[in-house]
Design a protein around this motif. Structure first.
Motif, PDB file in Angstrom:
ATOM      1  N   ASP A  64      93.978   6.164  52.083  1.00  0.00           N
ATOM      2  CA  ASP A  64      92.916   6.991  52.669  1.00  0.00           C
ATOM      3  C   ASP A  64      92.566   6.489  54.064  1.00  0.00           C
ATOM      4  O   ASP A  64      92.434   5.278  54.280  1.00  0.00           O
ATOM      5  N   VAL A  84      91.075  13.445  62.675  1.00  0.00           N
ATOM      6  CA  VAL A  84      91.586  13.880  61.374  1.00  0.00           C
ATOM      7  C   VAL A  84      91.261  12.829  60.314  1.00  0.00           C
ATOM      8  O   VAL A  84      90.958  11.678  60.625  1.00  0.00           O
ATOM      9  N   PHE A  85      91.330  13.246  59.066  1.00  0.00           N
ATOM     10  CA  PHE A  85      91.167  12.292  57.964  1.00  0.00           C
ATOM     11  C   PHE A  85      91.904  12.826  56.755  1.00  0.00           C
ATOM     12  O   PHE A  85      92.240  14.021  56.685  1.00  0.00           O
ATOM     13  N   GLY A  86      92.148  11.938  55.802  1.00  0.00           N
ATOM     14  CA  GLY A  86      92.783  12.410  54.579  1.00  0.00           C
ATOM     15  C   GLY A  86      93.545  11.343  53.857  1.00  0.00           C
ATOM     16  O   GLY A  86      93.311  10.141  54.034  1.00  0.00           O
ATOM     17  N   ARG A  87      94.463  11.840  53.028  1.00  0.00           N
ATOM     18  CA  ARG A  87      95.273  10.952  52.192  1.00  0.00           C
ATOM     19  C   ARG A  87      96.677  10.900  52.790  1.00  0.00           C
ATOM     20  O   ARG A  87      97.357  11.923  52.887  1.00  0.00           O
ATOM     21  N   PHE A  88      97.078   9.721  53.215  1.00  0.00           N
ATOM     22  CA  PHE A  88      98.349   9.526  53.910  1.00  0.00           C
ATOM     23  C   PHE A  88      99.413   9.070  52.908  1.00  0.00           C
ATOM     24  O   PHE A  88      99.126   8.269  52.018  1.00  0.00           O
ATOM     25  N   THR A  97      97.263   2.785  55.421  1.00  0.00           N
ATOM     26  CA  THR A  97      96.158   3.044  56.357  1.00  0.00           C
ATOM     27  C   THR A  97      95.342   1.797  56.726  1.00  0.00           C
ATOM     28  O   THR A  97      94.447   1.887  57.545  1.00  0.00           O
ATOM     29  N   ALA A 104     100.616  10.620  59.868  1.00  0.00           N
ATOM     30  CA  ALA A 104     100.305  11.788  59.042  1.00  0.00           C
ATOM     31  C   ALA A 104     101.561  12.637  58.964  1.00  0.00           C
ATOM     32  O   ALA A 104     101.999  13.187  59.980  1.00  0.00           O
ATOM     33  N   ASP A 108     101.104  16.021  54.275  1.00  0.00           N
ATOM     34  CA  ASP A 108     100.024  15.165  53.786  1.00  0.00           C
ATOM     35  C   ASP A 108      98.702  15.927  53.674  1.00  0.00           C
ATOM     36  O   ASP A 108      98.451  16.876  54.430  1.00  0.00           O
ATOM     37  N   VAL A 110      95.994  15.770  54.947  1.00  0.00           N
ATOM     38  CA  VAL A 110      95.238  15.303  56.117  1.00  0.00           C
ATOM     39  C   VAL A 110      94.739  16.553  56.832  1.00  0.00           C
ATOM     40  O   VAL A 110      95.508  17.492  57.056  1.00  0.00           O
ATOM     41  N   PRO A 126      88.797  11.072  50.549  1.00  0.00           N
ATOM     42  CA  PRO A 126      90.004  11.745  50.042  1.00  0.00           C
ATOM     43  C   PRO A 126      90.338  11.494  48.564  1.00  0.00           C
ATOM     44  O   PRO A 126      90.271  12.431  47.759  1.00  0.00           O
TER      45      PRO A 126
END
Ligand SMILES: NC(=O)c1ccc[n+]([C@@H]2O[C@H](COP(=O)([O-])OP(=O)(O)OC[C@H]3O[C@@H](n4cnc5c(N)ncnc54)[C@H](OP(=O)(O)O)[C@@H]3O)[C@@H](O)[C@H]2O)c1
Length: 313
Positions: A64, A84-88, A97, A104, A108, A110, A126
């Motif tokens: 994350d 941006v953000f999210g699960r890589f 991360t 990314a 993904d 993201v 995430p």
């Protein structure tokens, strides 16, 4: 770049200086500002995925993250400068991360950061948020149903409690004494202290007819077996730690679901919406700096989480 990585399965995570990754044609390189810690991270370090994913070393931990795109391939979904953000999904390439930069990939989970959201808040969302939505959906939580959440005080438990309650379910949640008020504040109708006596007995004393669903984030096979009798016939038992034998449960008229979270951009957008409407809460327990991540991973193993740990990179 500074990173927290392992050099072999089972090795202690440590700070290493590693080369910055380069994005492929459809990828974006993200300057990570904050990374979210999940129990998955130390489980990966222990080799949990070794039979399904090729590990490459040194392996930077973390799935994350939140940050700013600083380089993008010609076909990338994001442009330079986007937040941006999210699960890589970089773990198989050793690119987690817990580092100054992560990649990314095209598919993904993201997404752009919502206006006004802090990086440290975004990094917490995430995995915990998407898993919470999945387990509450599976539980069929709605007005008139009762849901027992086991492991309610941690990263996934808090959003699961708040979401199930906002959908109208009566939520019974495990909480040690120090966390009981906070968990009721998230919408739990009742808390049960799993550290003080038999959990099944405590719940049955109040809910003689049983509950409609159990969302269980922590119990092993033996512990789930002691909780199964709490379910009404036709009830649903959900485990995030793969503790259930769904075939054996079916014979007892119980639907057993071992949930494997499936991160997608659409699901992450749903998480954002639920957080923004206040229907789901994801609490940050602590913010730490990158060199403190190995100690935080060790604490996570010991239990006692009271929300999410976020690493400021
Ligand atoms: N399958 C998937 O796709 C998926 C996705 C996300 C998470 N997970 C897994 O789900 C689990 C929970 O994740 P998380 O991020 O919420 O973990 P977490 O943040 O570490 O929280 C776990 C919580 O459970 C409590 N707890 C521990 N033992 C308990 C027990 N016997 N009864 C009741 N509560 C207990 C802990 O508090 P105390 O220690 O004070 O009791 C802590 O508050 C992890 O194993 C994680 O790897 C799986």
């Amino acid at each position: 770049m500074r990173s927290i990585a392992i050099t072999e399965i089972g090795a202690a995570p440590a700070q290493l200086n590693l080369p910055e990754p380069e994005p492929g044609p459809a990828e974006a390189r993200v300057r990570i500002i904050a990374a979210g810690l999940n129990p998955l991270d130390w489980k990966i370090a222990d080799g949990m995925l070794k039979d399904s994913v090729a590990y490459s070393f040194p392996l930077i931990l973390g799935v994350d993250g939140a940050g700013v795109v600083d380089e993008a391939g010609p076909d990338a979904r994001f442009g330079v400068g986007e937040q941006v953000f999210g699960r890589f999904s970089g773990i198989p390439r050793g690119l987690g991360t817990y580092a100054e930069y992560a990649i990314a990939a095209e598919d993904d989970a993201v997404v752009p950061m919502p206006d006004g959201m802090l990086y440290t808040q975004a990094a917490a969302l995430p995995t915990a948020g998407m898993t919470a939505v999945q387990v509450v959906d599976e539980a069929g939580a709605e007005d008139g149903t009762s849901v027992l959440v086991v492991g309610a005080t941690g990263g996934v438990g808090r959003p699961a409690v708040s979401l199930a309650a906002s959908r109208g379910a009566t939520v019974i949640a495990t909480a040690r004494a120090d966390a009981a008020d906070a968990i009721r504040g998230l919408g739990a109708a009742e808390t049960v202290d799993h550290g003080r006596g038999d959990l099944a007995e405590q719940v049955r004393a109040v809910h003689r007819d049983g509950v409609d669903a159990v969302i269980d984030l922590v119990s092993d096979r033996a512990a789930t077996e002691s909780l199964v009798p709490l379910l009404k016939p036709g009830g649903t038992y959900i485990s995030t730690v793969w503790a259930l034998n769904p075939d054996a449960l079916e014979a007892q008229e119980i639907r057993g679901v071992n949930v494997q979270s499936v991160p997608t951009p659409e699901l992450l957008e749903r998480v954002v919406e639920l957080v923004q409407t206040g229907d789901m809460r994801i609490d940050v327990e602590e913010e730490i700096s990158l060199p403190d991540a190995p100690a935080a991973l060790a604490r996570s193993r010991e239990g006692g989480a009271r929300g999410k740990t976020v690493i400021r990179v």
